[in-house]
Scaffold this active site. Structure first.
Site, PDB file in Angstrom:
ATOM      1  N   GLU A   1      10.704   1.329   9.816  1.00  0.00           N
ATOM      2  CA  GLU A   1      11.651   2.430   9.572  1.00  0.00           C
ATOM      3  C   GLU A   1      10.904   3.698   9.920  1.00  0.00           C
ATOM      4  O   GLU A   1      10.038   4.132   9.159  1.00  0.00           O
ATOM      5  CB  GLU A   1      12.075   2.460   8.103  1.00  0.00           C
ATOM      6  CG  GLU A   1      12.896   1.292   7.628  1.00  0.00           C
ATOM      7  CD  GLU A   1      14.273   1.224   8.252  1.00  0.00           C
ATOM      8  OE1 GLU A   1      14.717   2.220   8.871  1.00  0.00           O
ATOM      9  OE2 GLU A   1      14.901   0.164   8.132  1.00  0.00           O
TER      10      GLU A   1
ATOM     11  N   GLU B   1      10.900  16.052  15.051  1.00  0.00           N
ATOM     12  CA  GLU B   1      11.414  15.895  13.691  1.00  0.00           C
ATOM     13  C   GLU B   1      10.810  17.032  12.856  1.00  0.00           C
ATOM     14  O   GLU B   1       9.588  17.138  12.729  1.00  0.00           O
ATOM     15  CB  GLU B   1      10.976  14.528  13.157  1.00  0.00           C
ATOM     16  CG  GLU B   1      11.542  14.201  11.808  1.00  0.00           C
ATOM     17  CD  GLU B   1      11.185  12.784  11.361  1.00  0.00           C
ATOM     18  OE1 GLU B   1      10.091  12.297  11.698  1.00  0.00           O
ATOM     19  OE2 GLU B   1      12.014  12.174  10.661  1.00  0.00           O
TER      20      GLU B   1
ATOM     21  N   CYS C   1      13.685  11.057   6.722  1.00  0.00           N
ATOM     22  CA  CYS C   1      13.877  10.786   8.162  1.00  0.00           C
ATOM     23  C   CYS C   1      15.340  10.870   8.562  1.00  0.00           C
ATOM     24  O   CYS C   1      15.644  10.838   9.755  1.00  0.00           O
ATOM     25  CB  CYS C   1      13.304   9.452   8.593  1.00  0.00           C
ATOM     26  SG  CYS C   1      12.762   8.393   7.329  1.00  0.00           S
TER      27      CYS C   1
ATOM     28  N   LYS D   1       0.871  -1.183   0.000  1.00  0.00           N
ATOM     29  CA  LYS D   1       0.000   0.000   0.000  1.00  0.00           C
ATOM     30  C   LYS D   1       0.906   1.231   0.000  1.00  0.00           C
ATOM     31  O   LYS D   1       1.487   1.598   1.018  1.00  0.00           O
ATOM     32  CB  LYS D   1      -0.900   0.011   1.237  1.00  0.00           C
ATOM     33  CG  LYS D   1      -1.903   1.133   1.178  1.00  0.00           C
ATOM     34  CD  LYS D   1      -1.965   1.891   2.480  1.00  0.00           C
ATOM     35  CE  LYS D   1      -2.840   3.122   2.360  1.00  0.00           C
ATOM     36  NZ  LYS D   1      -2.200   4.225   1.597  1.00  0.00           N
TER      37      LYS D   1
HETATM   38  C1  SIN Z   1      14.346   7.853   4.403  1.00  0.00           C
HETATM   39  O1  SIN Z   1      14.635   8.936   4.849  1.00  0.00           O
HETATM   40  O2  SIN Z   1      13.330   7.254   4.766  1.00  0.00           O
HETATM   41  C2  SIN Z   1      15.209   7.158   3.396  1.00  0.00           C
HETATM   42  C3  SIN Z   1      16.431   7.897   3.076  1.00  0.00           C
HETATM   43  C4  SIN Z   1      17.440   7.095   2.304  1.00  0.00           C
HETATM   44  O3  SIN Z   1      17.234   5.912   2.000  1.00  0.00           O
HETATM   45  O4  SIN Z   1      18.468   7.658   2.001  1.00  0.00           O
END
Ligand code: SIN
Length: 483
Positions: free
Chosen positions: A255, A386, A289, A179
């Site tokens: 993640e 964040e 992230c 999804k």
């Molecule tokens: C992410 O920020 O979720 C992935 C970043 C990356 O794979 O470089």
């Protein structure tokens, strides 16, 4: 108007059991740079997801029986087709997500690299023989694909976060139901079209797009026929999904969010630190992230560093991602822009100084001025949350111990960056940072060959590298008697 070399890559239906299927309703996918509707897409729901899970469950019986080499050959074709169509996939991504075209094409290539890597790696997932404890028995282990994998992927990397999950899952012999985020379904569907052309059999890869994330998410986290669930997104949503997985004891990998420190010691190469800082802070308009979230600079070099940083930020070209030279595209949506406004208002009220930027961009829509703030204190929201946008904040420090403690003083533990020419300090700081990814004298680390994973509330498990495939297998221990 979006123009593709191969117009048939613009799909608008779900892909379930090898068929493109409509849904009762549709929703619009819009371009965050100008609000234009790019496509109207089938609005998949819980029933569509249920059908996809059943198809994946049926297909698992035969896909898992293929040899690693057979699966590898199909995945390799998928990888090649992605690269052949990288320009179109990049254009689709820029249109629906906003990132500059060169960055989008870069992500497509990065995404393809996971498929290539796992097409190779699946041939090297070995079991073990164990010295026996009795002469009439032999002991050994082997790996078997875990089963159907449910995946929920984010809008900030509409291609690579799919391939980083589906690549190892399919290579291991699992089947998947994905999804993608409702904001960026077109990249996912185009990947699926190429998977079909590569010969991935019906039911092995299924995609359900839809606006009702909670209903689709419930099926993916609670269905008894899904063995493993994997999610990339916010920590808040990750916790909820993890709890939903508990009823069927699914294997879970997550993640999640980050709060990356970027530390500049007084012996650092300042020009290099500044250019890497800008690269990690403003990649994808600050919406990753692993983007730098808190910049800590030794007080001896803080003024010089800030001057240089200001100059670099002033030179960043904010523009529609299709415009030549664009570096900062629009933010994903109105809510993202409103969050920047709220973080800035809070910081200014508590004493932050705006050095550059500080408001929505004159281009309007989702565009935001790249911003630099000083006089940051721990009470400000952006010192703890964040940011996920183009706001950089600089704080000063005096000692290594103090800055490492600050860097670790967060519930997150994903990426951390630091700059110093002292080799002993490189090792000390690396070992003392409570983050899953540590990057010294560079802001660039993403690669398919190394594990990407967060500590603490930034996640569970790793994607990329050998670690990125092991979760898609169960280990079986066989004790063979009667020898
Ligand atoms: C992410 O920020 O979720 C992935 C970043 C990356 O794979 O470089």
């Amino acid at each position: 108007m979006l123009k593709l070399k191969d117009a048939s890559l613009l799909k608008s239906e779900n892909y379930i059991d090898g068929r493109w299927t409509t849904a009762a309703t549709k929703f619009d996918v819009t371009n965050p740079a100008n609000g234009e509707v790019i496509a109207s897409v089938a609005n998949g729901d819980a029933q569509d997801t249920e059908k996809a899970v059943l198809a994946a469950h049926a297909a698992f019986k035969t896909w898992r029986k293929k040899t690693a080499k057979e699966r590898s050959a199909v995945l390799r074709k998928w990888h090649d087709l992605i690269l052949e169509n990288a320009d179109d996939l990049g254009a689709l991504m820029t249109a629906e997500q906003g990132k500059p075209l060169a960055e989008a094409v870069g992500e497509v290539k990065y995404g393809a690299s996971f498929i290539e890597y796992y097409a190779e790696e699946c041939k090297r997932v070995n079991g073990a023989t164990i010295p026996t404890v009795a002469n009439d028995r032999r002991l050994f282990t082997y790996k078997q694909a875990i089963g159907v994998v449910g995946c929920i992927t984010p809008w900030n990397f509409p291609n690579a976060m799919i391939t980083r999950k589906a690549g190892p899952a399919l290579a291991a012999g699992c089947t998947v139901v994905i999804k993608p985020d409702a904001g960026t379904p077109l990249s996912a569907l185009a990947l699926c079209e190429l998977a079909e052309r590569a010969g991935i059999p019906a039911g092995v890869l299924n995609i359900v797009v839809g606006e009702n994330s909670s209903a689709i998410g419930k099926v993916l986290t609670q269905h008894k026929d899904i063995a493993k669930f994997t999610f990339t997104g916010s920590t808040k949503v990750g916790k909820l999904l993890m709890a939903q997985c508990a009823s069927t004891v699914k294997k879970v990998s997550l993640e999640l969010g980050g709060n990356a420190p970027f530390i500049v010691f007084d012996d650092a190469d300042l020009d290099s630190a500044v250019s890497h800082c800008v690269a990690t802070k403003f990649r994808n308009c600050g919406q990753t992230c692993v983007c730098t979230n808190r910049i800590f600079v030794h007080s001896k070099v803080a003024n010089l560093f800030t001057e240089k940083l200001k100059k670099e930020i002033a030179g960043l070209k904010v523009a529609d991602g299709f415009e030549e030279g664009a570096v900062i595209g629009p933010m994903i949506n109105k809510q993202a822009v409103e969050k920047m406004d709220a973080l800035l208002a809070d910081a200014k009220e508590k004493g932050a100084e705006v050095v550059i930027g500080g408001k929505q961009h004159e281009l309007g829509g989702g565009f935001y001025q790249p911003t630099l703030l000083l006089n940051i204190n721990d009470d400000m929201r952006l010192a703890n949350e964040e940011i996920f946008g183009p706001i950089a904040t600089v704080q000063h420090f005096e000692t290594e111990d103090e800055v490492v403690a600050k860097a670790n003083d967060t519930e997150y533990g994903l990426a951390a960056y630091f700059f110093t020419r002292d080799v002993g300090r490189v090792m000390r700081v690396s070992e003392n940072l409570e983050h899953g990814i540590v990057c010294s004298n560079s802001g660039v680390f993403s690669t398919e060959v190394a594990p990407f994973g967060g500590w603490k509330q930034s996640g569970i498990g790793s994607e990329g590298g050998h670690e990125g495939i092991v979760d898609f297998y169960e280990t079986k221990f066989h004790s063979m008697g009667g020898i």
